[in-house]
Design a protein around this motif. Structure first.
Motif, PDB file in Angstrom:
ATOM      1  N   THR A  16      63.968  74.070  31.925  1.00 34.22           N
ATOM      2  CA  THR A  16      64.135  73.388  32.998  1.00 34.22           C
ATOM      3  C   THR A  16      64.044  73.990  34.259  1.00 34.22           C
ATOM      4  O   THR A  16      64.319  73.645  35.593  1.00 34.22           O
ATOM      5  N   TYR A  35      73.017  72.692  28.204  1.00 32.31           N
ATOM      6  CA  TYR A  35      72.203  72.628  28.421  1.00 32.31           C
ATOM      7  C   TYR A  35      72.816  72.718  30.107  1.00 32.31           C
ATOM      8  O   TYR A  35      72.018  73.049  30.943  1.00 32.31           O
ATOM      9  N   LYS A  36      74.105  72.004  29.888  1.00 27.26           N
ATOM     10  CA  LYS A  36      74.881  72.215  31.083  1.00 27.26           C
ATOM     11  C   LYS A  36      75.241  73.501  32.034  1.00 27.26           C
ATOM     12  O   LYS A  36      75.190  74.274  33.134  1.00 27.26           O
ATOM     13  N   ASP A  54      64.209  70.143  26.200  1.00 28.12           N
ATOM     14  CA  ASP A  54      65.135  71.662  25.122  1.00 28.12           C
ATOM     15  C   ASP A  54      66.326  71.588  23.794  1.00 28.12           C
ATOM     16  O   ASP A  54      65.944  72.238  22.733  1.00 28.12           O
ATOM     17  N   LYS A  55      66.489  69.987  23.849  1.00 29.54           N
ATOM     18  CA  LYS A  55      67.611  69.563  22.131  1.00 29.54           C
ATOM     19  C   LYS A  55      66.343  68.954  21.322  1.00 29.54           C
ATOM     20  O   LYS A  55      66.350  69.179  20.491  1.00 29.54           O
ATOM     21  N   THR A  61      64.169  67.404  31.068  1.00 26.25           N
ATOM     22  CA  THR A  61      64.708  68.721  30.464  1.00 26.25           C
ATOM     23  C   THR A  61      65.704  68.916  29.330  1.00 26.25           C
ATOM     24  O   THR A  61      64.991  70.001  28.596  1.00 26.25           O
ATOM     25  N   TRP A  62      66.147  67.864  29.497  1.00 26.01           N
ATOM     26  CA  TRP A  62      66.968  68.191  28.465  1.00 26.01           C
ATOM     27  C   TRP A  62      66.784  67.820  26.730  1.00 26.01           C
ATOM     28  O   TRP A  62      67.258  68.226  26.126  1.00 26.01           O
TER      29      TRP A  62
END
Length: 525
Positions: free
Chosen positions: A429, A290-291, A138-139, A134-135
């Motif tokens: 996510t 993301y965190k 997103d990136k 998922t990271w």
């Protein structure tokens, strides 16, 4: 500004009044007594006022909403189709062993537990890899994630071609691990594709079609393996030849779909398809963390309840699909072909359930009510399936169809409900976490139900699932429905986001009003 232009006002305090007591001055002196006189130029009243600028009269949120340009592109259907097809092949590779468990046990000379692990490995691989996946989504975006999913899917299919041989079970397990890693980059994409490419009136239907590909793969996985690999226990060479035909065919199709993914799938269209996406795209990318997104999701109590309830329902579906062969063969020996057909009925009925639920959500936006009703009906279907399993094969076809219609139809509903209550967090996510919980429950349920089925009977394992689904109903009823994405799409941005609704000048004027509110006001024209 009222009926003309005010002359310049001078708020003169009594102790600083200019010398000479004119009428105008006395009017200003009356401020100390609580009166304010406003003098207008008579010539101004005769002038025609220029039309006000509409943008100046609007609140910032309204300006922002009206200024957002959206557009739908025909390419969205090609993106959805290619994704659905390679998701189909990945799901086919998941279930192709379990539906003919007894045949692969005989061919490789292993136990039923070993064959079960060819299915369970999909769930085990998903849990630790979901966060990096998922990271990456997103990136790096949709395209890179899709290419990884389709590419690994094709690679795993080709490795399976090298596993045709009675002593090569470890090779087929390696290939299945590769396919399970590919699945991590596939299962979280339906909500992202639907949100990024499709408009607000079709987003739930698009998500349902994206999930449909995976369901159709499971359906074909139930149907084709018993046809392509019949039980030829007396001829291992013929059995191996049939297995190789299935493996090579899968590899060829998955390679073609990987090439189509390269040319078709893009990160996003030039213009967003909805206001919700447009609002997100106007925000600065450097503000995204993301965190922080993960932390926000785990602080969202309705989403936590959805995580658990979605995990229970989907995990139950994974368990039933994996153990269907063992459940049917226990009561009906030699019915591998009909077992596959029952599995096909289960999933095809669920496909219709998915589409109908998606269309219903697009029309009504009743996410919680629909989720709760489908959950209750899934529980009823599971109870009926459990207690009619040993009656007759025709009865099982009917009960499996009812169970599949609601249980499989729940999958896209859970995705879309999760996106709604977690907006503006990333769809990938939230969907990834939902799938992660589904895999965890799927592993637990499959292992426990498999043990109960082997040591006791299928009835015990199914009652175990019924109890958990009943708990899921309670948790679903406790979810607070807050449709944040829908609020943005209908223009209610202020409710869905913390967007300022006052211009700085508005705030300043309101402060002045508060300070002078203790004085009576008189306005004369």
């Amino acid at each position: 500004m009222v009926a003309g232009e005010f002359l310049q006002e001078q708020h003169v305090l009594p102790d600083s009044a200019p010398e000479g007591n004119t009428d105008e001055d006395s009017g200003y002196k009356e401020l100390s007594n609580g009166s304010v006189h406003i003098t207008l130029d008579p010539k101004v009243l005769e002038q025609e006022l220029p039309p006000p600028d509409e943008k100046e009269a609007m609140l910032p949120a309204e300006q922002r909403s009206d200024a957002l340009e959206t557009r739908l592109y025909w390419r969205r259907f090609a993106v959805l189709a290619v994704f659905s097809l390679y998701s189909l092949v990945n799901a086919f590779q998941w279930i192709q062993y379990s539906i003919i468990t007894n045949i692969f046990m005989d061919y490789y000379g292993v136990t039923s537990i070993a064959i079960d692990w060819l299915s369970v490995v999909y769930m085990v691989a998903y849990v630790p890899l979901i966060f990096p996946a998922t990271w990456l989504l997103d990136k790096k975006g949709l395209r890179v994630t899709a290419l990884l999913g389709a590419g690994l899917n094709a690679l795993g299919a080709w490795v399976k071609c090298a596993s045709v041989g009675p002593g090569l079970f470890w090779v087929t397990m390696t290939a299945q691990i590769i396919c399970s890693v590919a699945q991590v980059f596939i299962l979280g994409l339906p909500s992202r594709i639907a949100s990024v490419w499709f408009g607000p009136r079709e987003v739930s239907t698009a998500c349902a079609f994206a999930v449909l590909g995976n369901q159709l793969g499971v359906a074909i996985g139930f149907l084709l393996p018993p046809v392509l690999v019949p039980n030829t226990a007396d001829d291992k060479d013929l059995m191996g030849h049939n297995i190789s035909i299935m493996f090579y065919g899968t590899a060829a199709v998955s390679t073609l779909l990987f090439l189509l993914t390269i040319f078709v799938i893009k990160d996003r269209p030039p213009l967003p398809p909805s206001k919700a996406q447009a609002v997100l795209s106007t925000g600065p990318a450097e503000d995204y963390s993301y965190k922080k997104s993960i932390i926000n999701l785990f602080r969202n109590k309705p989403f936590i309840l959805l995580l658990i309830s979605y995990g229970i329902m989907t995990g139950s579906f994974y368990s039933v699909s994996t153990l269907l062969n063992q459940m049917i063969i226990t009561h009906y020996k030699g019915e591998e072909l009909n077992t596959g057909r029952i599995g096909l009925t289960l999933v095809v009925a669920g496909m219709f359930g998915s589409i109908l639920c998606g269309i219903w959500l697009d029309r009504t936006k009743t996410y919680k009510l629909t989720t709760l009703i489908v959950y209750v009906l899934s529980f009823i279907g599971m109870v009926v399936f459990t207690f009619t399993l040993n009656v007759h094969l025709l009865v099982i076809f009917f009960t499996a169809g009812v169970l599949g219609f609601f249980m499989t139809g729940y999958l896209p509903i859970g995705f879309e409900f999760g996106v709604e209550i977690t907006y503006p967090e990333s769809e990938g996510t939230s969907s990834g976490l939902l799938n992660a919980f589904a895999q965890v429950f799927g592993i637990i349920f499959t292992l426990i139900q498999g043990k109960l089925t082997t040591d006791y009977n299928p009835l015990s394992g199914n009652i175990f699932l019924c109890a958990w689904i009943l708990l899921g109903i309670v948790l679903t009823a406790l979810i607070k429905s807050d449709l944040k994405r829908h609020d943005v799409n209908v223009g209610n941005i202020n409710k869905a986001q913390a967007v300022p609704t006052e211009l700085p000048s508005d705030k300043a004027s309101s402060d002045v009003k508060m300070e002078s509110s203790g004085l009576p006001h008189e306005t004369t024209i």
